[in-house]
Motif scaffolding. Sequence first.
Motif, mmCIF file in Angstrom:
data_model
loop_
_atom_site.group_PDB
_atom_site.id
_atom_site.type_symbol
_atom_site.label_atom_id
_atom_site.label_comp_id
_atom_site.label_asym_id
_atom_site.label_seq_id
_atom_site.Cartn_x
_atom_site.Cartn_y
_atom_site.Cartn_z
ATOM 1 N N GLU A 271 -54.014 12.072 4.445
ATOM 2 C CA GLU A 271 -53.805 10.951 3.534
ATOM 3 C C GLU A 271 -52.602 10.118 3.928
ATOM 4 O O GLU A 271 -51.491 10.647 4.125
ATOM 5 C CB GLU A 271 -53.632 11.476 2.107
ATOM 6 C CG GLU A 271 -53.224 10.425 1.089
ATOM 7 C CD GLU A 271 -54.363 9.492 0.684
ATOM 8 O OE1 GLU A 271 -54.411 9.071 -0.479
ATOM 9 O OE2 GLU A 271 -55.207 9.175 1.551
ATOM 10 N N ASN A 283 -44.243 12.038 0.759
ATOM 11 C CA ASN A 283 -44.837 12.722 1.899
ATOM 12 C C ASN A 283 -46.282 12.260 2.091
ATOM 13 O O ASN A 283 -46.962 11.863 1.144
ATOM 14 C CB ASN A 283 -44.835 14.231 1.665
ATOM 15 C CG ASN A 283 -43.430 14.801 1.548
ATOM 16 O OD1 ASN A 283 -42.785 15.079 2.543
ATOM 17 N ND2 ASN A 283 -42.960 14.977 0.321
ATOM 18 N N GLU A 284 -46.745 12.313 3.344
ATOM 19 C CA GLU A 284 -48.178 12.203 3.585
ATOM 20 C C GLU A 284 -48.820 13.551 3.217
ATOM 21 O O GLU A 284 -48.120 14.516 2.880
ATOM 22 C CB GLU A 284 -48.461 11.858 5.046
ATOM 23 C CG GLU A 284 -47.627 10.723 5.615
ATOM 24 C CD GLU A 284 -47.995 9.346 5.110
ATOM 25 O OE1 GLU A 284 -48.294 9.219 3.901
ATOM 26 O OE2 GLU A 284 -47.950 8.387 5.888
ATOM 27 N N GLU A 285 -50.159 13.629 3.305
ATOM 28 C CA GLU A 285 -50.832 14.816 2.788
ATOM 29 C C GLU A 285 -51.951 15.283 3.706
ATOM 30 O O GLU A 285 -52.584 14.477 4.394
ATOM 31 C CB GLU A 285 -51.449 14.512 1.416
ATOM 32 C CG GLU A 285 -50.496 13.940 0.395
ATOM 33 C CD GLU A 285 -51.221 13.373 -0.818
ATOM 34 O OE1 GLU A 285 -52.470 13.501 -0.893
ATOM 35 O OE2 GLU A 285 -50.547 12.804 -1.695
ATOM 36 N N ASN A 287 -55.361 17.050 2.670
ATOM 37 C CA ASN A 287 -56.160 17.410 1.506
ATOM 38 C C ASN A 287 -57.371 18.234 1.920
ATOM 39 O O ASN A 287 -58.021 17.932 2.935
ATOM 40 C CB ASN A 287 -56.620 16.157 0.762
ATOM 41 C CG ASN A 287 -55.479 15.487 0.021
ATOM 42 O OD1 ASN A 287 -54.896 16.067 -0.892
ATOM 43 N ND2 ASN A 287 -55.146 14.261 0.415
ATOM 44 N N TYR A 295 -58.120 13.057 -6.016
ATOM 45 C CA TYR A 295 -56.932 13.458 -5.263
ATOM 46 C C TYR A 295 -55.685 12.643 -5.595
ATOM 47 O O TYR A 295 -54.693 12.725 -4.876
ATOM 48 C CB TYR A 295 -57.248 13.440 -3.769
ATOM 49 C CG TYR A 295 -58.212 14.552 -3.418
ATOM 50 C CD1 TYR A 295 -57.757 15.780 -2.966
ATOM 51 C CD2 TYR A 295 -59.577 14.401 -3.620
ATOM 52 C CE1 TYR A 295 -58.631 16.822 -2.699
ATOM 53 C CE2 TYR A 295 -60.476 15.436 -3.357
ATOM 54 C CZ TYR A 295 -59.985 16.643 -2.897
ATOM 55 O OH TYR A 295 -60.856 17.686 -2.649
ATOM 56 N N ASP A 302 -47.030 13.011 -3.601
ATOM 57 C CA ASP A 302 -46.489 14.320 -3.249
ATOM 58 C C ASP A 302 -47.406 15.386 -3.852
ATOM 59 O O ASP A 302 -48.610 15.317 -3.636
ATOM 60 C CB ASP A 302 -45.032 14.449 -3.688
ATOM 61 C CG ASP A 302 -44.091 13.678 -2.757
ATOM 62 O OD1 ASP A 302 -44.531 13.346 -1.641
ATOM 63 O OD2 ASP A 302 -42.953 13.393 -3.148
ATOM 64 N N LEU A 303 -46.881 16.338 -4.607
ATOM 65 C CA LEU A 303 -47.758 17.364 -5.190
ATOM 66 C C LEU A 303 -48.200 16.989 -6.598
ATOM 67 O O LEU A 303 -49.390 16.935 -6.890
ATOM 68 C CB LEU A 303 -47.039 18.723 -5.190
ATOM 69 C CG LEU A 303 -46.734 19.290 -3.801
ATOM 70 C CD1 LEU A 303 -46.001 20.614 -3.916
ATOM 71 C CD2 LEU A 303 -48.019 19.480 -3.000
ATOM 72 N N PRO A 332 -52.469 18.074 -3.006
ATOM 73 C CA PRO A 332 -52.622 18.288 -1.558
ATOM 74 C C PRO A 332 -52.642 19.766 -1.192
ATOM 75 O O PRO A 332 -51.957 20.587 -1.821
ATOM 76 C CB PRO A 332 -51.392 17.596 -0.968
ATOM 77 C CG PRO A 332 -50.963 16.616 -2.001
ATOM 78 C CD PRO A 332 -51.321 17.210 -3.322
ATOM 79 N N SER A 334 -51.504 20.705 1.723
ATOM 80 C CA SER A 334 -50.174 20.793 2.332
ATOM 81 C C SER A 334 -49.627 19.388 2.478
ATOM 82 O O SER A 334 -50.385 18.415 2.583
ATOM 83 C CB SER A 334 -50.240 21.469 3.699
ATOM 84 O OG SER A 334 -48.966 21.418 4.352
ATOM 85 N N LEU A 335 -48.312 19.292 2.485
ATOM 86 C CA LEU A 335 -47.679 18.011 2.772
ATOM 87 C C LEU A 335 -47.559 17.803 4.274
ATOM 88 O O LEU A 335 -47.450 18.758 5.043
ATOM 89 C CB LEU A 335 -46.296 17.954 2.127
ATOM 90 C CG LEU A 335 -46.267 18.067 0.603
ATOM 91 C CD1 LEU A 335 -44.832 18.000 0.099
ATOM 92 C CD2 LEU A 335 -47.117 16.991 -0.054
ATOM 93 N N THR A 408 -40.191 17.831 -2.706
ATOM 94 C CA THR A 408 -40.584 16.842 -3.700
ATOM 95 C C THR A 408 -39.440 16.721 -4.692
ATOM 96 O O THR A 408 -38.339 17.252 -4.466
ATOM 97 C CB THR A 408 -41.870 17.275 -4.423
ATOM 98 O OG1 THR A 408 -41.597 18.440 -5.212
ATOM 99 C CG2 THR A 408 -42.972 17.603 -3.413
#
Length: 673
Positions: A271, A283-285, A287, A295, A302-303, A332, A334-335, A408
């Motif tokens: 993402e 952050n980017e993600e 997914n 989403y 972030d989260l 997500p 993960s970040l 975050t």
Amino acid sequence: MVLAVATAWGRSAWTAEPERKSGYAIGSEQCGGRGLSFPKVKIDMKKGFCAGLVLSEEDGLRFPRSIVQIPGHEQFVIVDMGGWNRTDGRLLLLDPHAAEGRRLKEIITNLEYPFGLAIGLDKKVYASTHETIFRIDPLAGNPSSTIETIIQGLPGRRITLPDGTRITESSHSLKHFIFDRTGRIFVNIGSHSDDCITKPPITKPCAAGEGTSPLAAIWMFTPPSSGVFPALSPNDPNPPREIYARGLRNSMALAVHSRFPDAGYAFLQGENARDLPDIFTPNEEINAIEKGKHYGWPYCFDLSSASPEFKIVLQAGPYKNFCNNTVAYKPPFSLLPPHGAPLGMLYYHGSKFPELDGKLLVGLHGYRPTGSRLLVYDVDGRGFPKVSSPPVRYQVSCSAEPSRAFQTDAGNVPAASYEELISGWHRVNGARPQGAPVGMTVAADGAIWIVEDKNKSIIRLDRASGNPPDPLPCGVRTLEQIDELANFVANDPKNSTRLTSVRANLVEKHCLGCHSDFGLKKGQPEAEKDQTVLRFMLAQDGWIYPGDPDSGKLRIRLRGLGAEKLMPPGGEKLPQIEPGYVQVLNFADYLAGTMVPGTRMRIKPGTVQRPFFSKSGKECGEIPTTKVVVVTQKNAAGKPGFSRFYRPADVFLNGECTDADGYYIRQDLLVPL
């Protein structure tokens, strides 16, 4: 080949200036074997790998975005988008075995925003424009005559939102797509804007993400039982369609495990999160895509951080407390590094790099210091990256803080750890430009091919023996520039006084011994000591950015603003116990901020990077928005509409200009401090 005298540093009196292609300094070394090898370029890489330059701007590339190998053949198809706001996109045929300068051939032209490439179950090449997906036979005598459209009428550049708002240029109209092993096709339908923010107060959900044809979504199309989509005539309906997932701002990186859609196997999306001005937020993600899930865009990032602009929407109605609703919202998996801009993602399967087999590769296109690299994730048996407990760190190029922990608003968080296959692709003046990877593919021989759009190049990764060369440092100042800056300070009575105070009350009191004594020697006159200390600091990578004290490592370390240790050790107590210490720190800031005569101005916010030019119009590089520059001529003589400014830090130069040319930027891209 140009010859230059170079004796100041003990080198040979005559050195050959290297040939340059797409900003890379090309030498005699090759990357690859006898069957297929290309000029090796200086990219900092993991041991066992090298990068070869296959195609460059000199070969006619304009804006390449993706690449795929034709099944059963040596040739590749490349999408060259041409540029933004154009209809001159092309599909190109690449023969890597052809002689240099004769490797490319246009096969289809006049396409509007082409981007995606994939191989279907029928082993044919599929491509996309902003509104269609089609297949071709790239090896036919007339490839244009083989075009068969399989999906049409997708939301493109010009759209009308569900609430009737007309958009003349959607921000994310490019159509990336992938097939799964059953032949279903998953298409990125990007958001029309960065964050869907309208005039406050925002009281309604984002119209673009609602309804039966939402943007910021992944659409799935299902083929007949044969697994192959039929060709469509202009008035034919599209194949059966479902909205597979929502709330995804721009899905330019998609990957499916070879066993998907079997239960439990991975369908992953990278993402591109919203463009907040903070370099480390959001952050980017990565997914983990599941059918029917939302989403978060534009409500969460972030989260589970809620977008403050949608506070009212998140208080009542269908999106009440949405970012904490584990039933409605899927956070997500993960970040990814903030603003890294993932534009390429695939599972590696090939014989050339057995140590990568089955692992996930993610390319970061972003121009900020967290981008310009290629990540490798270890995955479990179902294709999901392995998540580690915090802190998990990511790398930051050319920064006072070379790495940071994923975090975050709540602090450090778990994330999938990774190693970097390409770690250093930041600009090094005279050696390489900054890299911006987009599409990737794995060739039949296992080599990894990367499309790099910023510098209009195609890079091939191959096996290399021996230890990799030492990483290239971030750009450092030339001796001539240090002389110039030292003279500016020496001729300014106020800055001369500030320098003396910094040298006597900071360097000599607290710093000697930590940094090779700053070059000071016993018995030096006071004025000579000042100059020695100043020249030492100016020669260190990133310590001082003339005109912009906030960006220099010196200020960050002295004031304890970063993750690195405060300088000097115990410095946190000095403002309380040593009279005048705070004033010395202020003197250091004033010295850095005013050492260049001129007017300090900031690069106007907006586009991530702003280009600057020579007097003759040659592009010299790009400066990040909000950076400070020292303008020497607000109305540049001989270049109307431009301002001339003092040379930027080398990290922003592309090696195409010299100081004698001067550096100019459009006046409308500058704002007062």
